[in-house]
Write a protein that holds these residues in place. Structure first.
Motif, mmCIF file in Angstrom:
data_model
loop_
_atom_site.group_PDB
_atom_site.id
_atom_site.type_symbol
_atom_site.label_atom_id
_atom_site.label_comp_id
_atom_site.label_asym_id
_atom_site.label_seq_id
_atom_site.Cartn_x
_atom_site.Cartn_y
_atom_site.Cartn_z
ATOM 1 N N LYS A 48 0.834 -1.198 0.000
ATOM 2 C CA LYS A 48 0.000 0.000 0.000
ATOM 3 C C LYS A 48 0.872 1.252 0.000
ATOM 4 N N LYS A 49 0.829 2.008 -1.084
ATOM 5 C CA LYS A 49 1.601 3.241 -1.167
ATOM 6 C C LYS A 49 1.057 4.090 -2.310
ATOM 7 N N CYS A 50 1.352 5.369 -2.264
ATOM 8 C CA CYS A 50 0.887 6.277 -3.315
ATOM 9 C C CYS A 50 1.849 6.240 -4.494
ATOM 10 N N SER A 51 1.299 6.206 -5.703
ATOM 11 C CA SER A 51 2.087 6.001 -6.912
ATOM 12 C C SER A 51 2.603 7.282 -7.559
ATOM 13 N N PRO A 137 -5.352 16.259 -24.484
ATOM 14 C CA PRO A 137 -4.135 15.632 -23.941
ATOM 15 C C PRO A 137 -4.195 15.331 -22.454
ATOM 16 N N LEU A 138 -4.711 16.266 -21.633
ATOM 17 C CA LEU A 138 -4.747 16.045 -20.194
ATOM 18 C C LEU A 138 -5.582 14.823 -19.837
ATOM 19 N N HIS A 139 -6.773 14.718 -20.399
ATOM 20 C CA HIS A 139 -7.656 13.610 -20.055
ATOM 21 C C HIS A 139 -7.089 12.270 -20.526
ATOM 22 N N CYS A 140 -6.515 12.250 -21.720
ATOM 23 C CA CYS A 140 -5.906 11.012 -22.218
ATOM 24 C C CYS A 140 -4.695 10.626 -21.369
ATOM 25 N N PHE A 141 -3.954 11.618 -20.918
ATOM 26 C CA PHE A 141 -2.808 11.348 -20.039
ATOM 27 C C PHE A 141 -3.274 10.749 -18.721
ATOM 28 N N LEU A 142 -4.311 11.323 -18.095
ATOM 29 C CA LEU A 142 -4.760 10.855 -16.791
ATOM 30 C C LEU A 142 -5.267 9.415 -16.856
ATOM 31 N N VAL A 143 -5.996 9.083 -17.912
ATOM 32 C CA VAL A 143 -6.467 7.713 -18.092
ATOM 33 C C VAL A 143 -5.264 6.770 -18.207
ATOM 34 N N THR A 144 -4.274 7.182 -18.970
ATOM 35 C CA THR A 144 -3.071 6.370 -19.169
ATOM 36 C C THR A 144 -2.278 6.238 -17.879
ATOM 37 N N TYR A 145 -2.101 7.347 -17.170
ATOM 38 C CA TYR A 145 -1.277 7.366 -15.964
ATOM 39 C C TYR A 145 -1.849 6.446 -14.884
ATOM 40 N N ARG A 146 -3.144 6.500 -14.714
ATOM 41 C CA ARG A 146 -3.775 5.666 -13.690
ATOM 42 C C ARG A 146 -3.634 4.186 -14.042
ATOM 43 N N GLY A 147 -3.846 3.859 -15.298
ATOM 44 C CA GLY A 147 -3.744 2.462 -15.718
ATOM 45 C C GLY A 147 -2.337 1.912 -15.592
ATOM 46 N N ILE A 148 -1.333 2.701 -15.974
ATOM 47 C CA ILE A 148 0.045 2.224 -15.899
ATOM 48 C C ILE A 148 0.509 2.144 -14.454
ATOM 49 N N SER A 149 0.031 3.043 -13.610
ATOM 50 C CA SER A 149 0.351 2.959 -12.178
ATOM 51 C C SER A 149 -0.144 1.636 -11.609
ATOM 52 N N LEU A 198 8.160 -1.130 -17.394
ATOM 53 C CA LEU A 198 7.124 -0.244 -16.868
ATOM 54 C C LEU A 198 7.710 0.848 -15.983
ATOM 55 N N LYS A 199 8.779 0.528 -15.277
ATOM 56 C CA LYS A 199 9.447 1.549 -14.463
ATOM 57 C C LYS A 199 9.943 2.684 -15.342
ATOM 58 N N TYR A 200 10.493 2.332 -16.494
ATOM 59 C CA TYR A 200 10.965 3.354 -17.443
ATOM 60 C C TYR A 200 9.794 4.172 -17.981
ATOM 61 N N ILE A 201 8.733 3.484 -18.406
ATOM 62 C CA ILE A 201 7.578 4.194 -18.973
ATOM 63 C C ILE A 201 6.943 5.105 -17.934
ATOM 64 N N LYS A 202 6.788 4.598 -16.712
ATOM 65 C CA LYS A 202 6.170 5.422 -15.670
ATOM 66 C C LYS A 202 7.044 6.631 -15.347
ATOM 67 N N SER A 203 8.360 6.488 -15.394
ATOM 68 C CA SER A 203 9.234 7.636 -15.136
ATOM 69 C C SER A 203 9.002 8.730 -16.177
ATOM 70 N N LYS A 204 8.744 8.321 -17.417
ATOM 71 C CA LYS A 204 8.439 9.294 -18.473
ATOM 72 C C LYS A 204 7.103 9.986 -18.187
ATOM 73 N N ASP A 206 5.733 10.287 -15.196
ATOM 74 C CA ASP A 206 5.943 11.126 -14.015
ATOM 75 C C ASP A 206 6.475 12.498 -14.419
ATOM 76 N N ASP A 207 7.414 12.508 -15.363
ATOM 77 C CA ASP A 207 7.959 13.785 -15.846
ATOM 78 C C ASP A 207 6.869 14.631 -16.482
ATOM 79 N N MET A 208 5.989 13.993 -17.258
ATOM 80 C CA MET A 208 4.883 14.726 -17.884
ATOM 81 C C MET A 208 3.949 15.296 -16.829
ATOM 82 N N LEU A 209 3.675 14.506 -15.792
ATOM 83 C CA LEU A 209 2.780 14.947 -14.725
ATOM 84 C C LEU A 209 3.334 16.186 -14.025
ATOM 85 N N ILE A 210 4.606 16.165 -13.710
ATOM 86 C CA ILE A 210 5.232 17.271 -12.983
ATOM 87 C C ILE A 210 5.325 18.523 -13.845
#
Length: 369
Positions: A48-51, A137-149, A198-204, A206-210
């Motif tokens: 249990k942790k925040c992604s 772009p924002l909505h498509c990103f959020l759907v993607t980010y949650r799924g990959i997390s 997936l760690k690599y993809i999520k890091s990319k 994460d950069d977009m999110l920030i």
């Protein structure tokens, strides 16, 4: 196989000396079922942790919640019957071979994972939870980010399960010890490769999110005229295309990441959506798939087959499922079994039976191909 000497490396490649690893393990008591269950529960607690990215962890609340990868209110509720949907799963019993089962699950429990705190689950995803989904772009990103997390979370959990699997050879014969260690090693190695990808993809992401810059994410959004009767989320490295041919070669080298595509199927305000998204650097394979879909003028039924073949866990409208004849239900189960029980066959993408998926009323890609 001849047993190693006491002080020689163990045959299982654990890195330990034989005397500290598998020597006399066949005479030890087997692992009890309740011990396995207890270990799995401890994994769930520890996971249990925040992604969110490290730089945002200071904003977290202390409460980690069961976050939905498929929205309960706007999506699962739209295809539910008496508060339930159907889910696919693999029934593995020691007394029988594994089989695919379709069973009911309440929408409160469907598609959840303990991967976000209450603050970030609410604040990050408010644009797609508190209002209609828009093809921006924002909505498509959020759907993607949650799924990959969720996928990254699941792979980390699986790594603990495969390590646990290695302990299940206690009290077994040498023959069974070798078989258990070989299978645990194979599954663990494959899982580690995907986890690193997936760690690599999520890091990319994460950069977009920030940075609030989503230009590195490409997507194709299929708008359907009603909610899709199959909803789910996944990220996959497609090995076949819409012609049933090889789409790309998947290397076993950790440094050679294949082209990955995220798949998300959901609804919003009466419309259905299937969002396919990928990093710009993974465009070669993903653009080829999209070009084929458009050139062949495929229907939403082909999207359905694509999802069934590639999404490991998806949720089904009970009304739609019961409207299908026995042959079509059997087809769906056999398609899902590919990649779960055996290999995925590319020619399966060429759908030969109508699945009665809602019609596609619009396709939008960014960037256009």
């Amino acid at each position: 196989m001849k047993a190693p000497g006491r002080n020689e490396p163990c045959w299982c490649n654990s890195g330990k000396k034989y005397k500290h690893c598998h020597r006399d393990i066949e005479s030890k008591p087997p692992v009890e079922f309740h011990a396995v269950i207890q270990a799995l529960k401890s994994f769930e607690k520890s996971m249990k942790k925040c992604s969110v990215p490290i730089s945002l962890l200071h904003e977290c609340s202390s409460k980690i919640i069961n976050a939905h990868t498929v929205s309960k209110s706007s999506s699962l509720k739209a295809i539910s019957k008496d508060g339930h949907v159907l889910e696919t799963s693999v029934d593995s019993k020691t007394s029988a071979a594994s089989k695919i089962v379709i069973k009911e699950i309440g929408i409160n429990k469907a598609s959840v994972f303990s991967g976000f705190c209450s603050v970030h689950d609410k604040n990050l995803f408010a644009p797609i939870e508190d209002g209609p989904f828009r093809v921006i772009p924002l909505h498509c990103f959020l759907v993607t980010y949650r799924g990959i997390s969720k996928e990254f979370f699941s792979k980390n959990y699986a790594s603990k399960v495969f390590e646990l699997m290695k302990t299940l050879d206690r009290g077994k014969s040498l023959h069974h010890q070798i078989a258990i260690q070989a299978e645990a090693g194979r599954l663990g190695t494959n899982n580690d490769l995907t986890t690193n990808d997936l760690k690599y993809i999520k890091s990319k992401l994460d950069d977009m999110l920030i940075s609030n810059d989503y230009s590195g994410l490409n997507y194709a959004v299929f708008t359907l005229d009603s909610p899709p009767p199959i909803m789910g989320s996944a990220i996959v490295g497609p090995t076949f295309d819409f012609n049933g041919n090889e789409a790309q070669k998947i290397s076993s080298s950790p440094s050679q990441i294949p082209d990955y595509m995220a798949i998300n199927s959901f609804s919003s305000e009466g419309d259905g959506y299937v969002v396919l998204s990928w990093l710009s650097e993974h465009s070669k394979t993903c653009n080829k798939l999209m070009a084929q879909f458009l050139e062949k003028k495929l229907t939403a039924d082909s999207l359905a087959v694509f999802m069934i073949l590639l999404i490991e866990n998806f949720y089904i409208s009970p009304s739609w499922w019961r409207s299908l004849d026995d042959e079509t239900q059997s087809l769906i189960i056999s398609l899902y079994a590919q990649g779960v029980e055996d290999d995925t066959y590319g020619d399966s993408i060429e759908n030969r039976r109508p699945l009665n998926f809602p019609s596609i009323k619009n396709i939008l890609m960014s960037p256009m191909i």
